[in-house]
Design an enzyme around this catalytic site. Structure first.
Site, PDB file in Angstrom:
ATOM      1  N   LEU A 422       0.823  -1.212   0.000  1.00  0.00           N
ATOM      2  CA  LEU A 422       0.000   0.000   0.000  1.00  0.00           C
ATOM      3  C   LEU A 422       0.852   1.254   0.000  1.00  0.00           C
ATOM      4  CD1 LEU A 422      -2.701  -1.032   2.632  1.00  0.00           C
ATOM      5  CD2 LEU A 422      -2.973  -0.961   0.161  1.00  0.00           C
ATOM      6  N   GLY A 426       9.925   6.018   5.346  1.00  0.00           N
ATOM      7  CA  GLY A 426      11.175   5.923   6.096  1.00  0.00           C
ATOM      8  C   GLY A 426      11.084   4.971   7.266  1.00  0.00           C
ATOM      9  N   GLY A 428       9.070   2.117   7.327  1.00  0.00           N
ATOM     10  CA  GLY A 428       8.683   0.766   6.978  1.00  0.00           C
ATOM     11  C   GLY A 428       7.832   0.703   5.724  1.00  0.00           C
ATOM     12  N   THR A 429       7.321  -0.520   5.451  1.00  0.00           N
ATOM     13  CA  THR A 429       6.471  -0.783   4.292  1.00  0.00           C
ATOM     14  C   THR A 429       5.135  -1.333   4.773  1.00  0.00           C
ATOM     15  OG1 THR A 429       8.414  -1.302   2.966  1.00  0.00           O
ATOM     16  CG2 THR A 429       6.294  -2.042   2.127  1.00  0.00           C
ATOM     17  N   LYS A 444       2.131  -3.411   8.771  1.00  0.00           N
ATOM     18  CA  LYS A 444       3.323  -2.587   8.586  1.00  0.00           C
ATOM     19  C   LYS A 444       4.560  -3.305   9.095  1.00  0.00           C
ATOM     20  CE  LYS A 444       5.378   1.847   9.904  1.00  0.00           C
ATOM     21  NZ  LYS A 444       5.161   3.133  10.587  1.00  0.00           N
ATOM     22  N   ASP A 541       5.856  12.978  13.534  1.00  0.00           N
ATOM     23  CA  ASP A 541       5.899  13.072  12.063  1.00  0.00           C
ATOM     24  C   ASP A 541       4.520  13.479  11.531  1.00  0.00           C
ATOM     25  OD1 ASP A 541       6.998  13.032   9.547  1.00  0.00           O
ATOM     26  OD2 ASP A 541       6.833  10.856   9.303  1.00  0.00           O
TER      27      ASP A 541
END
Length: 744
Positions: A422, A426, A428-429, A444, A541
């Site tokens: 998806l 910075g 993770g994926t 994640k 963030d």
């Protein structure tokens, strides 16, 4: 009148009624040498030694030396393989006679008076019609044969124009000829070749000759002498073939009578210049294909074609290479390589028992490695606070939080297939997953975490799992048996606030009131993290791409990859600055101290994106990157707020409302964190501004202190239309679900 020269290369006898090529075999007494020239069959110089007059040559003594001739043309060599004969042709000159004051031809011409049924044709590939001179124009024609007529022109004004080796029109020209020519005539045009330029060039020359044998020299012009290399003669190439049969296909159908390829290892080749065919030896053979047994096997082993450590064996038409025991010949690379099959077979026979032992050891190692892997997983589980989570889950049976195994999450994501991604960021994926058969989740895989984060991970998971706010993405569970923990969130399908303002969903033309509502809901979520979580959570963030939108386009704060718990005094400093350029708190970048006011600063940048429609950090041409915060603060200082507002916003809201939102953003962007409002104050002020946008006729109290913001009652439950769609129908809005998010 122009002088017409019959040059005599009419390369087939009118009277050539020679016998078919395969009808006779020459006697062994036939001479096969005339002087230094070999005369191979089907050519002959003695009676009965050639299949017909077309292949007969005369061996004459010329200048005390035996030389073969075809009529008046000396034969230089004959090639059976190429099907060519080279003869010496005569150069024709056209000179100015100073005595008579007129132009005159000179040079020998005439000779081979032949016709269309002759074996010979002038080679269109290897010959060119050369014209040499200044203001020289000559023609070459075959009117009685192909009907071809071509021209060659050479011109020059001064001797300095001439260049050795260049034959491109200045002093020299060359012209191609067509196929099927067996005769040609040459004519000089006197209207061009006149006496006006004969001060340094009195003669012009024309000749059909072999291209490879010619190289232009300026001396041909300056000395008025072009005699070739053999007393005014130059080589010309003739293509010859058996012409009485049109092609190989026809010849092969009548092999018993006239087929010329008599050798058993010969092949027929169609002539490339007019009808007919020639013969060649097949691969691996050489010799004369026109004689029975004339193609002899070539002993390739004489040239050692095999590798140095191999053995060559010649066989009919080819050769074989072999290698010593234990090696195998590779024809493609011409090398002797180890014979793997032989070696493996030998090894299996000698060391079968050893292989069985190795297999046993391998399986034993696999078992040990599996046990080690389970031990490592248990250690990771312990390091990440898994035991703490289990204890808490046992003590609080109502804790709605799951601890997943790595195998469960791999199954949910098709082994983390790339098609399930998806988003990437910075921290993770994020993958789209399905658990419990039908429940959509966002999984994640986090980035690397340090030792401090590992120790605190379990505690943070407990805190995040207990956050239950409609404007914060719900953490459903985690996997702790891997080196870097994996988190499982609720699935939010309608993209991000960033995409509404800047990205692919920008075309929806979202109303300003909807954007204001989304900003208010995001502020409520951050306010909850700061004020009501225990201990408080600092996001770290905050940006538009981390504000997700659910089916009803309600804001949900996401991505806690950079988040920390409110630190104690001894752990208040972050060793490495994290976040996103354009949103970072300047005070945080200087002190490395992350506070709740750092989130407030980043939220102020989000308000600027809503007001201006611009990116937080942008490039304009070749200038350095410019900060949206600096541009905005400069406009506020110069009282030029309207210059930075996006036109859509100015058309949908009153300036009173926009100034109120701009003042709020300005307070959030204060350089000193202590001067910024809290997220609760920001949420309250956005609530007040929303009421003003919904009911502009209501006079709200606007008593504001220089340092404090007055908030109002929460209105997050208001229904607001999105681009004409009521909130209850927003799932039908044309937005592609599954947008890239979570992992910014």
């Amino acid at each position: 009148m122009q002088a017409l020269l019959q040059l005599g290369l009419c390369l087939i006898l009118l009277a050539a009624q020679y016998a078919p090529a395969g009808s006779a075999v020459p006697s062994s007494h036939c001479r096969r040498q005339c002087g230094n020239v070999e005369i191979p069959y089907p050519f002959g110089i003695d009676p009965g030694c050639s299949p017909g007059d077309g292949f007969h040559l005369d061996c004459k003594v010329h200048d005390g030396i035996e030389r073969p001739f075809r009529s008046a043309f000396e034969v230089l060599d004959i090639s059976l393989k190429q099907g060519t004969t080279r003869v010496l042709n005569f150069i024709v000159g056209y000179c100015y006679n100073t005595s008579t004051g007129s132009m005159e031809y000179f040079g020998r011409y005439g000779g081979l008076n032949e016709g269309v049924s002759s074996p010979y044709r002038l080679s269109d590939v290897q010959n060119r019609f050369m014209v040499i001179g200044c203001n020289a124009l000559a023609s070459i024609s075959d009117r009685d044969g192909t009907g071809y007529e071509g021209y060659g022109a050479a011109a020059c004004r001064n001797q300095s124009d001439l260049v050795d080796g260049s034959c491109s029109g200045i002093g020299c020209s060359q012209t191609t000829i067509p196929k099927r020519m067996y005769f040609y005539a040459t004519t000089f045009f006197s209207t061009v070749n006149n006496s006006q330029i004969w001060k340094f060039n009195r003669c012009s020359y024309a000749v059909l000759m072999e291209t490879a044998s010619f190289r232009f020299s300026t001396k041909y012009i300056t000395t008025n002498k072009f005699n070739g290399t053999n007393d005014g003669r130059v080589p010309v190439v003739l293509d010859w073939a058996v012409r009485d049969i049109k092609s190989c296909d026809v010849a092969k159908q009548n092999k018993t009578g006239t087929y010329a390829c008599l050798s058993s290892n010969s092949k027929c080749v169609n002539s490339s210049n007019d009808q007919g065919y020639t013969c060649n030896c097949t691969n691996g053979y050489e010799g004369n294909p026109y004689l029975p047994g004339g193609c002899k096997d070539v002993n390739e082993c004489d040239h050692n074609p095999c590798p140095s450590d191999g053995v060559c064996r010649n066989i009919a038409g080819e050769y074989r290479c072999s290698c010593r025991v234990g090696k195998k010949y590779a024809k493609e690379s011409n090398t002797c390589n180890p014979n793997i099959g032989f070696i493996i077979g030998l090894t299996m026979g000698l060391f079968g028992l050893m292989i069985i032992i190795m297999i046993s050891v391998f399986w034993g190692q696999m078992t040990i490695q599996k046990r080690k892997l389970n031990k490592v997983k248990q250690e990771y589980f312990r390091e990440h606070g898994g035991l703490l989570l289990f204890d808490r889950m046992r003590s609080e049976k109502g804790l709605a939080f799951n601890v997943f195994s790595e195998a469960e999450l791999r199954h949910a994501t098709d082994n983390f297939d790339v098609s399930r991604i998806l988003g990437k960021g910075g921290h993770g994926t994020v993958y789209k997953g399905i658990i419990k058969s039908s429940m959509l989740v966002a999984i994640k895989r986090c980035g690397i975490v340090d030792e401090r984060q590992k120790k605190e991970f379990g505690k943070e998971m407990l805190i995040l799992s207990q956050i239950n706010h409609k404007n914060v993405v719900k953490l459903l569970g985690c996997c702790l048996e891997v080196e870097v923990p994996i988190l499982v969130y609720e699935f939010v399908r309608n993209g991000t606030l960033f995409e509404l303002i800047h990205g692919r969903n920008q075309a929806l033309q979202i109303s300003f009131s909807t954007l204001l509502r989304i900003a208010h809901e995001a502020a409520e979520g951050l306010s909850f993290l700061h004020s009501y979580a225990s201990p408080p959570i600092i996001h770290g963030d905050v940006k538009t791409s981390n504000i997700l939108l659910d089916d009803n386009y309600m804001a949900k704060v996401s991505d806690f990859g950079a988040s920390i718990l409110a630190p104690s005094d001894k752990e208040q400093f972050v060793t490495m600055v994290q976040g996103t350029c354009g949103y970072l708190d300047p005070e945080y970048m200087q002190t490395c101290q992350l506070t709740d006011k750092s989130d407030v600063y980043s939220f102020g940048v989000i308000l600027l994106e809503i007001l201006t429609g611009q990116l937080p950090l942008k490039l304009e041409g070749t200038e350095k990157p410019r900060s949206l915060s600096l541009i905005f603060l400069s406009a506020m200082k110069e009282n030029n707020l309207e210059d930075v507002l996006v036109s859509q916003v100015k058309g949908q809201a009153s300036m009173e409302l926009l100034r109120g939102l701009a003042d709020l953003a300005k307070k959030c962007l204060e350089m000193c964190g202590d001067n910024r409002p809290s997220m609760k104050d920001v949420a309250d002020e956005l609530n007040r501004l929303r009421k003003l946008s919904l009911h502009p006729w209501v006079q709200l109290e606007m008593e504001m202190d220089e340092e404090n913001l007055v908030g109002g009652e929460s209105t997050s439950g208001y229904e607001i239309e999105l681009s004409g769609y009521p909130m209850g129908q927003s799932e039908n809005h044309p937005i592609n679900p599954g947008s890239s998010y979570y992992a910014r």
